[in-house]
Design an enzyme around this catalytic site. Structure first.
Site: not given
Length: 525
Positions: A150, A379, A423, A494, A496
């Protein structure tokens, strides 16, 4: 389960007239069992309604549920509060009634179930009552232990702890032999309920369940027969959960397993299957390796020293780029590229000191893949694991103890092909391959033209860097960047690809510096 549920205002007992109306609406010749949580207002209002119903000729039995295990044994008449364990009592009673038992027998089973269950709750936030300002009694970084349903304060306030610590505390409190709230001892069968208090997602409740089951099995010696996870008894929008443990026998399990039309009653999973710990054999490739191959050589060969320098330089280059990679990735991805790559690079440096068989180039590449698989995730982790495994397979099949520069180029080419295969990306897709594909092309071209290995590697690293920077002008066709507009993509390369160019160039320069410093014959590297 229940035939009717009587509601009051928020956190208030329902009025007697409402309870009486509910009894009149659903009670048949067999009678009516009232299951009441142990709060003063509930006991009084339901008690008065029960007496009035009896005076009207209805058969009425009442079971009070007080399953709270957070507070010391009460000295007065208040007793333990009714919490989420009431839901299990409801299910047992409902199934007993559906099985055709008499009112007295249904009440007896419900009362017995109520005496076998204990509950304790943990809150990370205070609930918000409609129309009122949320209380600030919980400061930042605090949690409440032993709260009711409560919105009332818990029995104690403590610093937020990891979930396994919280779960351990709650289980010890419920199963404490000192309070003896529930008659559960080692070897007993039990039912576990993880109940969300209103704002806790199922994923987090599952984490709590995942911590509780093995602790009950291994630390308390209990057989967890059923596990129920969900939001069964909430406190508006409170963040937190409660744990209920009920001693079980075959009859009680039959009641819990009995079919019901209640829309949110879950299927109870069997907590004892699978076991808490399952022995998993090591794959042959790992278990049959010699002790020497799984440890750093006492003395490094010339190739081993060069390999060590190259790996160290590559890993440190990635670590040094963490913030830049995260910044680029925050614009075109999920913002964690640098952190992910840094975890992999750190693991490589740590493992190299102990495990890498640096005098064996192929096995070293394989161990790099193992480090990446364990530490990186995401990934990028999968792609680099594929990359290393493919390079290892080529080197193992096509090279001797000393690997030539052209063999490194061929292994790199095989690794790129594997990443592209699994990939789905290729040149121009705005990925790490846009750095590595031009690098291997220049490396093979320079070696074929007669350049020394050091020069060929440095020139190919320049091609890798140029390829990575050219990704600014590419439309992404793979990964999260493919959802980003061309205008945003044109502002950053990018991440990566930049990471790949960074480690490749750092390794190439380290090899060059080593050869220049030593004046060594570089025909074989």
């Amino acid at each position: 389960m229940l035939t009717a549920s009587i509601c009051g205002d928020v956190f208030a007992s329902p009025p007697v007239d409402s309870i009486l109306a509910g009894i009149r609406a659903v009670t048949g010749a067999m009678g009516c069992l009232l299951i009441v949580t142990n709060y003063t207002g509930d006991r009084m209002n339901f008690g008065l309604a029960a007496e009035q119903a009896r005076s009207e000729g209805y058969k009425i039995e009442t079971v009070i549920v007080g399953d709270d295990c957070a507070l010391p044994p009460p000295r007065g008449i208040t007793g333990r509060r009714g919490l989420a364990g009431t839901i299990l009592v409801n299910k047992v009673a409902g199934a007993a009634a559906a099985a055709g038992l008499s009112l007295a027998d249904v009440a007896s089973e419900a009362k017995r179930a109520s005496e076998l269950v204990g509950t304790m709750g943990v809150a990370l936030s205070v609930c918000t009552l409609p129309g009122l300002v949320t209380s600030d009694r919980l400061g930042p970084g605090k949690m409440e232990l032993g709260l009711g349903i409560h919105g009332e304060p818990g029995a104690a306030v403590a610093d937020i702890q990891p979930v396994d610590v919280v779960v351990s505390h709650v289980l010890k409190q419920i199963l404490s032999p000192e309070t003896n709230y529930v008659p559960i001892t080692r070897g007993n069968r039990v039912v576990l309920m993880i109940n969300g208090l209103g704002a806790t997602p199922v994923m987090e409740l599952m984490i709590a369940a995942g911590k509780a089951v093995p602790k009950l099995q291994l630390e308390f010696g209990l057989a967890v027969e059923r596990v129920y996870t969900g939001s069964f008894m909430t406190s508006l929008d409170m963040a937190g959960f409660s744990i209920s443990i009920m001693k079980a026998d075959q009859i009680l399990l039959q009641r819990l397993d009995a079919p019901t039309n209640a829309p949110h009653w879950p299927v109870g999973s069997a907590g004892d299957r699978p076991p808490a710990k399952i022995p998993v054999p090591l794959p042959p490739s790992r278990s049959t390796k010699s002790e020497e191959s799984l440890s750093r050589p006492l003395q490094l060969s010339e190739q081993g020293r060069i390999l060590e320098l190259a790996i160290e330089a590559a890993a440190n280059a990635v670590i040094g780029m963490r913030d830049s990679l995260n910044d680029w990735d925050s614009k075109v991805g999920d913002g964690d590229c640098g952190s992910t790559m840094c975890r992999g690079a750190t693991a490589i440096l740590d493992d190299m000191k102990k495990y890498y068989p640096l005098n064996d180039a192929a096995e070293t590449v394989n161990e790099i893949g193992s480090s990446v698989t364990r530490a990186m995730g995401g990934t990028s982790g999968v792609l680099y694991s594929i990359f290393c495994k493919a390079a290892y397979a080529w080197l193992k099949a096509n090279s001797d103890s000393t690997v030539t520069a052209m063999q490194w180029a061929e292994a790199l080419e095989a690794a790129i092909a594997a990443v592209s295969k699994y990939g789905g990306a290729s040149a121009g897709y705005r990925t790490l391959l846009d750095a590595l594909i031009p690098a291997v092309a220049v490396l093979k071209e320079r070696l074929t033209a007669g350049n020394d290995s050091s020069t060929a590697f440095v020139l190919s690293s320049e091609a890798a860097l140029a390829g990575a920077e050219s990704t600014k002008h590419m439309q992404a066709q793979a990964g999260r960047s493919s959802y980003v507009s061309a205008g945003i993509l044109a502002t950053v390369p990018d991440p990566g690809a930049m990471a790949a160019a960074a480690w490749y160039r750092a390794a190439a320069l380290a090899v060059k510096d080593k050869f220049q410093a030593s004046g060594a014959d570089i025909s074989k590297f």
